[in-house]
Motif scaffolding. Structure first.
Motif, PDB file in Angstrom:
ATOM      1  N   THR A  50     -66.389 -22.288 -10.053  1.00 59.18           N
ATOM      2  CA  THR A  50     -65.092 -22.297  -9.361  1.00 59.18           C
ATOM      3  C   THR A  50     -63.987 -22.708 -10.331  1.00 59.18           C
ATOM      4  O   THR A  50     -62.902 -22.130 -10.351  1.00 59.18           O
ATOM      5  CB  THR A  50     -65.144 -23.242  -8.141  1.00 59.18           C
ATOM      6  OG1 THR A  50     -66.135 -22.751  -7.235  1.00 59.18           O
ATOM      7  CG2 THR A  50     -63.816 -23.316  -7.428  1.00 59.18           C
ATOM      8  N   ASP A 171     -64.664 -16.072  -4.820  1.00 54.80           N
ATOM      9  CA  ASP A 171     -65.574 -17.196  -5.031  1.00 54.80           C
ATOM     10  C   ASP A 171     -66.659 -17.177  -3.948  1.00 54.80           C
ATOM     11  O   ASP A 171     -66.386 -17.504  -2.795  1.00 54.80           O
ATOM     12  CB  ASP A 171     -64.786 -18.506  -4.972  1.00 54.80           C
ATOM     13  CG  ASP A 171     -65.559 -19.658  -5.598  1.00 54.80           C
ATOM     14  OD1 ASP A 171     -66.744 -19.477  -5.945  1.00 54.80           O
ATOM     15  OD2 ASP A 171     -64.961 -20.740  -5.744  1.00 54.80           O
ATOM     16  N   GLU A 172     -67.846 -16.773  -4.319  1.00 54.56           N
ATOM     17  CA  GLU A 172     -68.973 -16.667  -3.384  1.00 54.56           C
ATOM     18  C   GLU A 172     -68.598 -15.991  -2.071  1.00 54.56           C
ATOM     19  O   GLU A 172     -68.748 -16.581  -1.003  1.00 54.56           O
ATOM     20  CB  GLU A 172     -69.553 -18.054  -3.128  1.00 54.56           C
ATOM     21  CG  GLU A 172     -70.197 -18.597  -4.383  1.00 54.56           C
ATOM     22  CD  GLU A 172     -70.956 -19.887  -4.140  1.00 54.56           C
ATOM     23  OE1 GLU A 172     -71.462 -20.050  -3.031  1.00 54.56           O
ATOM     24  OE2 GLU A 172     -71.034 -20.686  -5.066  1.00 54.56           O
TER      25      GLU A 172
HETATM   26 MG    MG Z   1     -67.905 -23.345  -6.561  1.00 55.47          MG
END
Ligand code: MG
Ligand code: ATP
Length: 230
Positions: A50, A171-172
């Motif tokens: 991140t 992000d994911e």
């Molecule tokens: Mg992360």
């Protein structure tokens, strides 16, 4: 012909300082992101994925190193320029979707257009186009509570691409989804990449998703390691 490099990271390091001492999360990151690229960044929890994505997206400042956007070094002192770049060229999809609960799907979608002072008519036209891509036209008037997790994530994607960013950072994006919804989200990323030529950089734990990207990197001990054919 070589593809245009839209973002380049050179020698990026990131250290956090806290009472327990110094944490060196990113040691030396070098990365070239090309126009139309699809890149996945993999790695276990806490390695700094991140952090790296936020640095690429100008949301976080590296401790040292340089970032070039369209061949020009990013100057962090020129806040206005950084803000403009972020607003006009970069779309973000966070792990938590951050949709506005009181707004309908279409209202959530057009928000970036309204902030950029687009005419309502143009906003609605773009929203219609995006709803089609997302296969969500039938849900335009739903509020987020009346959507499935996958549908919410799709609206977040739609909002992130509303202004047609050059670079989409995710992000994911399938982190909280069941396999079926995850696959649909994956296909939407591919469609966006193909339809608009949008460059995609995503962090993911999902190897199926990573496989559909052109390049895969593993973040390990502060370095990016290129993975060949996963
Ligand atoms: Mg992360
Ligand atoms: N503001 C901060 N101050 C101090 N340490 C931080 C800060 N932000 C993140 N960290 C630490 O940096 C490390 C990397 O965090 P990051 O969120 O980038 O990890 P990640 O790879 O995205 O993990 P996950 O897969 O769990 O999301 C973590 O150990 C975290 O505790």
């Amino acid at each position: 012909m070589d593809k245009e490099i839209i973002v380049e990271l050179k020698n990026i390091a990131k250290r956090y300082y806290n009472p327990q001492g110094e944490l060196e999360i990113l040691k030396k990151i070098d990365l070239q992101i090309l126009k139309g690229d699809r890149i996945a960044i993999l790695g276990p929890s806490g390695v700094g994925k991140t952090t790296l994505l936020n640095i690429i997206g100008t949301l976080d400042k590296p401790t040292s190193g340089e970032i070039y956007y369209f061949g020009k070094e990013l100057n962090w002192d020129r806040e206005e320029d950084v803000l403009k770049l972020r607003r006009e060229k970069i779309g973000f999809i966070f792990q938590l979707h951050y949709l506005i609960p009181e707004f309908t799907v279409i209202e959530n979608l057009i928000l970036p257009g309204l902030i950029s002072k687009w005419k309502i008519k143009d906003c609605l036209k773009r929203a219609e186009e995006i709803l089609n891509i997302l296969n969500l036209s039938q849900r335009a008037q739903h509020k987020p509570y009346a959507l499935s997790g996958g549908e919410r994530q799709k609206v977040a994607i739609g909002r992130a691409i509303f202004l047609n960013p050059v670079l989409l950072l995710a992000d994911e994006p399938t982190g909280n989804l069941d396999p079926e919804s995850a696959e649909e989200v994956v296909n939407i990323f591919l469609k966006i990449n193909q339809t608009f030529g949008t460059t995609i950089v995503m962090v993911t734990h999902n190897w199926e998703l990573a496989k559909k990207m052109k390049r895969n990197y593993l973040l390990k001990n502060g370095f990016l390691v290129k993975l060949e054919k996963i």
